[in-house]
Design an enzyme around this catalytic site. Structure first.
Site, PDB file in Angstrom:
ATOM      1  N   HIS A 153       0.821  -1.095   0.016  1.00  0.00           N
ATOM      2  CA  HIS A 153      -0.115   0.158  -0.014  1.00  0.00           C
ATOM      3  C   HIS A 153       1.032   1.235   0.115  1.00  0.00           C
ATOM      4  CE1 HIS A 153       1.298  -0.704   4.085  1.00  0.00           C
ATOM      5  NE2 HIS A 153       0.907   0.422   4.456  1.00  0.00           N
TER       6      HIS A 153
ATOM      7  N   ASP B 208       0.891   5.160   1.766  1.00  0.00           N
ATOM      8  CA  ASP B 208       0.499   5.841   3.003  1.00  0.00           C
ATOM      9  C   ASP B 208      -0.256   7.232   2.663  1.00  0.00           C
ATOM     10  OD1 ASP B 208       1.248   3.780   4.566  1.00  0.00           O
ATOM     11  OD2 ASP B 208       3.062   4.917   5.195  1.00  0.00           O
TER      12      ASP B 208
ATOM     13  N   ARG C  96       3.917  -8.089  17.892  1.00  0.00           N
ATOM     14  CA  ARG C  96       4.682  -7.186  17.456  1.00  0.00           C
ATOM     15  C   ARG C  96       3.622  -5.884  17.581  1.00  0.00           C
ATOM     16  NH1 ARG C  96       6.276  -5.487  11.312  1.00  0.00           N
ATOM     17  NH2 ARG C  96       7.748  -3.649  11.770  1.00  0.00           N
TER      18      ARG C  96
END
Length: 690
Positions: free
Chosen positions: A619, A621, A681
């Protein structure tokens, strides 16, 4: 030397100065003979603040003059308790001769003790008009004549006696009296603090009267002005380092938590780091705040056994702060081995690990280290007092605070942190009402009592010791409330949460470039990472990871993650401050010509789990640039993870905890989140300048 005598033992001093010829001709001869009159005699002359009083001085002086037959003998009379000599007899006698009178009295702006006599005082063309009885100089025969008709009681007013002589024209002329109107010989400080400054020149310090441009020889802290800060030679100190640790003085450290305070955990960490043997320390801990109970209990759980003894008073005991101070004092008073009480409020940031040792080595009954607040002229001491006992700025206050003048300073008020000798607590300061007053708050009342008991309070700025936190606007509705202190206590916030190597980030070669136009640098401490994770898990309202997201404009997220937004936990203002102070400088260095205002629509903590959302598809941002900070440790907290930039086929597979990746958000840096295969994470992401 009379500085170590009690007030009632050294009320005034007579100095005999023999003079021959015209001063200062070569055949001038002078000598000094100092008599402390009234030593060992109970003082019955009242106090220094309210009439009547002082007649005892007149009686003793009259008696002392009876044996002096030399007509050329010059007598200097001064109060001893509150007087400083700033020069020697040569200057004194020269200025006396220049006055061309047989008796010279100090002068004041304020009339005392009888205001009704004001109109009877002679008018002067320039200078002070009213007589001050705390200091005068004259020839012995003239002084005898001035005292000849004294028959008053010890409690009668000496000031009123001399005033009535002075305002009587015939007596004034007969005795040949004048006033030191422009303060060339005597400087009375009462009502005159604004006209006196300290003049530092050629390694000497002189008080200078800026109103008349004179250098007075004798400085008299009359009335309520025994509070002006003066530097003090550091004498009678000793070196603890030459002693074995078993010989160190036993110290009771009083720790006082009276309000919600940031960085209490850090306070206890610094307490542990004091360079002083813990088996010579006893702790008295007063905690009024339930919020800080876990902080205190955690500290004691791990470290109580290291200290000689610990006494804890918690909020459940419902003891007020003033009573707690007295209990702390008593813990030292009642222990025959206790030699010092070290009082420290929990909002003190004790940076200097040698503070306690330094203060003890200065060997003063009452001493405090100077503490400041960043970028302010605030300190934990006052330079002077107003007439009603409140704060007043002294002329040299700024120089002391900024450490342009360094030394040991006698001051009228200290707070937050101080060291007291146990002997003083057991004698002069044994009263249980030290903190009580009808008009003053407890700290002011305490310092007033200490002053009135004749215990000098000192502050030292020879070393830097630390600072005092701001406790304003400190909220306790979060798990880690210190995270929100970026505005109120930015220095402490930075030390707690910003990586120790961040200051080197802007230096050439320190920023790493793992992929084209991707910059990697340390920004957060391990504590910051830990607190952010725990804060988000404590909040607990993780998004579902679906495309529908009512938290964002339009309600649709094209590339959803399981996350919590900063605005959900009320951290958006603090986060923008972080971006401006720590991300924007890096951006401007690495992308020359681009200047960010650190605006963001989205800033959030993302959680990746194998059974929840392990990865993120490729993707762009919605940002000009993105900040991505790893919050936990690969190989320890999770396996896998990382980020891959597809255009450059460049991956960062081992992100470092607390390090930030900065990269463009659109066009060039199409990227994906690599799968987390084990553990959990966490990263924090900011889309900056959308």
């Amino acid at each position: 030397k009379t500085s170590n005598l009690k007030f009632w033992e050294c009320q005034f001093t007579v100095i005999h100065c023999k003079l021959y010829g015209l001063f200062p001709l070569p055949n001038t001869v002078y000598y000094r003979k100092i008599n402390v009159l009234g030593r060992g005699e109970t003082w019955k002359g009242g106090d220094y603040m309210s009439p009547p009083g002082g007649g005892q001085k007149v009686r003793l002086l009259k008696s002392a003059l009876e044996d002096i037959q030399d007509e050329n003998r010059v007598i200097l009379f001064v109060d001893s308790y509150d007087v400083i000599f700033s020069s020697g007899p040569r200057e004194l006698l020269k200025k006396f001769q220049q006055a061309k009178h047989r008796v010279v009295f100090s002068a004041e702006t304020l009339i005392w003790p009888d205001r009704h006599l004001e109109d009877k005082h002679p008018h002067v063309r320039e200078g002070k008009r009213f007589l001050g009885a705390g200091g005068f100089i004259g020839y012995a025969p003239n002084l005898k004549k001035m005292l000849s008709d004294w028959s008053g009681a010890d409690s009668d007013s000496d000031q009123l006696h001399f005033t009535k002589i002075y305002i009587n024209p015939e007596k004034r002329k007969s005795i040949n009296i004048t006033l030191d109107n422009k303060c060339r010989l005597f400087q009375n400080l009462h009502g005159a603090l604004d006209e006196v400054v300290l003049k530092f020149e050629d390694g000497r310090v002189r008080a200078r009267n800026v109103l008349y441009d004179t250098l007075p020889v004798i400085i008299h802290g009359n009335g309520p002005t025994k509070v002006k800060p003066f530097t003090v030679m550091i004498q009678n100190s000793y070196d603890l380092l030459i002693s074995s640790e078993s010989e160190y003085p036993v110290v009771v450290i009083g720790i006082f938590i009276q309000q919600p305070t940031p960085f209490v955990t850090v306070f206890f960490e610094r307490l542990l780091n004091l360079k002083y043997p813990k088996n010579r320390l006893q702790l008295f801990i007063y905690n009024q705040e339930s919020h800080h109970g876990p902080h205190v209990r955690t500290f004691l759980e791990y470290h109580e056994s290291e200290y000689q003894g610990v006494k804890l008073i918690g909020p459940e005991e419902d003891i007020d702060p003033v009573t707690s101070r007295n209990i702390g004092f008593d813990m030292c008073r009642d222990n025959i081995d206790c030699e010092y009480f070290f009082s420290v409020d929990v909002d003190v940031v004790l940076k200097n690990e040698d503070t306690l040792r330094i203060l003890i080595e200065l060997n003063k009954p009452f001493i405090a280290p100077m503490m400041t607040k960043p970028r302010l002229l605030w300190t934990n001491f006052w330079g002077a007092l107003s007439a009603d006992g409140y704060y007043a700025r002294s002329e040299d206050y700024v120089d002391i605070v900024q450490r342009h003048r360094m030394g040991l300073w006698n001051v009228p008020y200290v707070s937050h942190i101080f060291l007291m000798k146990a002997d003083a607590l057991r004698t002069d300061l044994k009263d249980p009402d030290l903190f009580e007053s009808a008009t003053l708050d407890p700290d002011m009342a305490f310092c007033s009592k200490v002053r009135n008991k004749g215990v000098f309070m000192f502050v030292t700025n020879v070393h830097t010791y630390g600072r005092v936190l701001s406790t304003e606007n400190y909220q306790t509705n979060h798990l880690h409330n210190d995270l929100w202190q970026v505005f109120e206590n930015p220095v402490e916030w930075e030390e707690r949460y910003i990586h120790e190597n961040y200051s080197n980030v802007l230096k050439d070669g320190f920023i790493e470039t793992p992929c084209p136009d991707v910059y990697w640098f340390p920004v957060f401490t391990d504590v910051a990472c830990k607190h952010l994770i725990e804060e988000m898990e404590h909040f607990g309202q993780w998004s579902g990871g679906g495309n529908t997201d009512n938290r964002i404009q339009g309600g649709y997220e094209n590339v959803p993650t399981i996350d919590i937004h900063m605005n959900q936990v009320g951290y958006e203002k603090e986060w923008q401050k972080f971006l401006l102070d720590y991300a924007a400088p890096v951006t401007e260095k690495m992308f020359p010509g681009y200047y960010t205002r650190a605006q963001f629509d989205l800033a959030f903590v993302v959680r990746y789990k194998p059974d929840e959302q392990p990865a993120l598809r490729p993707h762009h941002d919605a940002s000009t640039f993105t900040i991505n900070i790893a919050l936990n440790q690969v190989g320890i907290d999770y396996q896998g993870g990382g980020c891959r930039f597809l255009r450059y086929n460049c991956s960062i597979n081992a992100p470092r905890r607390g390090w930030a990746l900065l990269h463009p958000g659109r066009l060039t840096h199409y990227h994906e989140g690599l799968p987390t295969v084990e553990g959990v994470r966490y990263i924090v992401v900011s889309f900056v300048d959308p």
